[in-house]
Design a protein around this motif. Structure first.
Motif, mmCIF file in Angstrom:
data_model
loop_
_atom_site.group_PDB
_atom_site.id
_atom_site.type_symbol
_atom_site.label_atom_id
_atom_site.label_comp_id
_atom_site.label_asym_id
_atom_site.label_seq_id
_atom_site.Cartn_x
_atom_site.Cartn_y
_atom_site.Cartn_z
ATOM 1 N N ALA A 130 0.863 -1.254 -0.222
ATOM 2 C CA ALA A 130 0.142 0.087 -0.020
ATOM 3 C C ALA A 130 0.944 1.307 -0.107
ATOM 4 N N THR A 131 2.131 1.170 0.658
ATOM 5 C CA THR A 131 2.825 2.500 0.926
ATOM 6 C C THR A 131 3.549 2.700 -0.664
ATOM 7 N N VAL A 132 3.971 1.766 -1.133
ATOM 8 C CA VAL A 132 4.386 1.887 -2.619
ATOM 9 C C VAL A 132 3.383 2.171 -3.396
ATOM 10 N N LEU A 133 2.382 1.525 -3.532
ATOM 11 C CA LEU A 133 1.064 2.010 -4.495
ATOM 12 C C LEU A 133 0.990 3.281 -4.240
ATOM 13 N N ILE A 134 0.759 4.018 -2.888
ATOM 14 C CA ILE A 134 0.295 5.304 -2.834
ATOM 15 C C ILE A 134 1.751 6.479 -3.145
ATOM 16 N N THR A 135 2.628 6.172 -2.444
ATOM 17 C CA THR A 135 3.784 7.209 -2.581
ATOM 18 C C THR A 135 4.232 7.284 -4.253
ATOM 19 N N ARG A 136 4.456 5.858 -4.793
ATOM 20 C CA ARG A 136 5.173 5.637 -6.086
ATOM 21 C C ARG A 136 4.243 6.032 -7.208
ATOM 22 N N HIS A 137 3.112 5.433 -7.072
ATOM 23 C CA HIS A 137 2.192 5.481 -8.355
ATOM 24 C C HIS A 137 1.014 6.460 -8.115
ATOM 25 N N LEU A 138 0.548 6.574 -6.941
ATOM 26 C CA LEU A 138 -0.567 7.664 -7.044
ATOM 27 C C LEU A 138 -0.008 8.889 -6.723
ATOM 28 N N LEU A 139 0.934 9.009 -5.790
ATOM 29 C CA LEU A 139 1.403 10.437 -5.618
ATOM 30 C C LEU A 139 2.822 10.960 -6.485
ATOM 31 N N GLY A 140 3.348 9.778 -6.879
ATOM 32 C CA GLY A 140 4.533 10.035 -7.880
ATOM 33 C C GLY A 140 5.655 10.622 -7.158
ATOM 34 N N MET A 141 5.972 10.213 -5.826
ATOM 35 C CA MET A 141 6.958 10.472 -5.026
ATOM 36 C C MET A 141 8.217 9.565 -5.433
#
Length: 141
Positions: A130-141
């Motif tokens: 979930a952390t990778v999905l949110i930070t890398r893919h949804l927020l583009g960090m």
């Protein structure tokens, strides 16, 4: 899949599993790093030696690997230092709250069939995904 290395993963995983099993059989202890380190923070004199030796071995192993011709991968940190410190504190809090870390629960506990370790590892993995999905893919960090 550019970093897919099944042979080294199989060899490394086998060595980790074998060492955890030997540690349990020969010492009657779980090779959970947070528990070993935590035991040094509130030391029992009879346990200081093996705990310190275990942790020193973790630090020396990559140097020995490199000395005998191994190539260590570069360490790239693409996050601000403050974020890494906060993340480390959260992980440390989580290991205490969950009574163990990924090595204790994920390697040793699952191998022993511990229901608590199965649940803890499922939570670790779900949170990481979930952390990778949110930070890398949804927020583009």
């Amino acid at each position: 899949m550019e970093n897919f290395t099944p042979v080294s993963a199989l060899v490394g995983g086998s060595l980790i599993g074998a060492s955890a099993a030997l540690f349990l059989v020969l010492n009657g202890r779980i090779a959970g790093i947070s528990g070993i380190l935590g035991g040094l923070l509130h030391p029992n004199r009879a346990e200081i030696g093996w705990r310190a030796a275990f942790l020193v071995g973790l630090l020396i192993a990559p140097l020995a690997y490199r000395t005998f011709g191994g190539v260590l991968p570069p360490v790239l940190l693409d996050a601000p230092l403050a974020l890494l410190v906060v993340a480390g504190l959260i992980v440390g809090f989580g290991t205490r709250l969950g009574a163990g870390c990924t090595s204790g629960h994920g390697v040793c506990g699952i191998g022993r069939g511990s229901p608590r370790s199965l649940a803890a590892t499922a939570v670790f993995m779900t949170t990481a995904i979930a952390t990778v999905l949110i930070t890398r893919h949804l927020l583009g960090m």
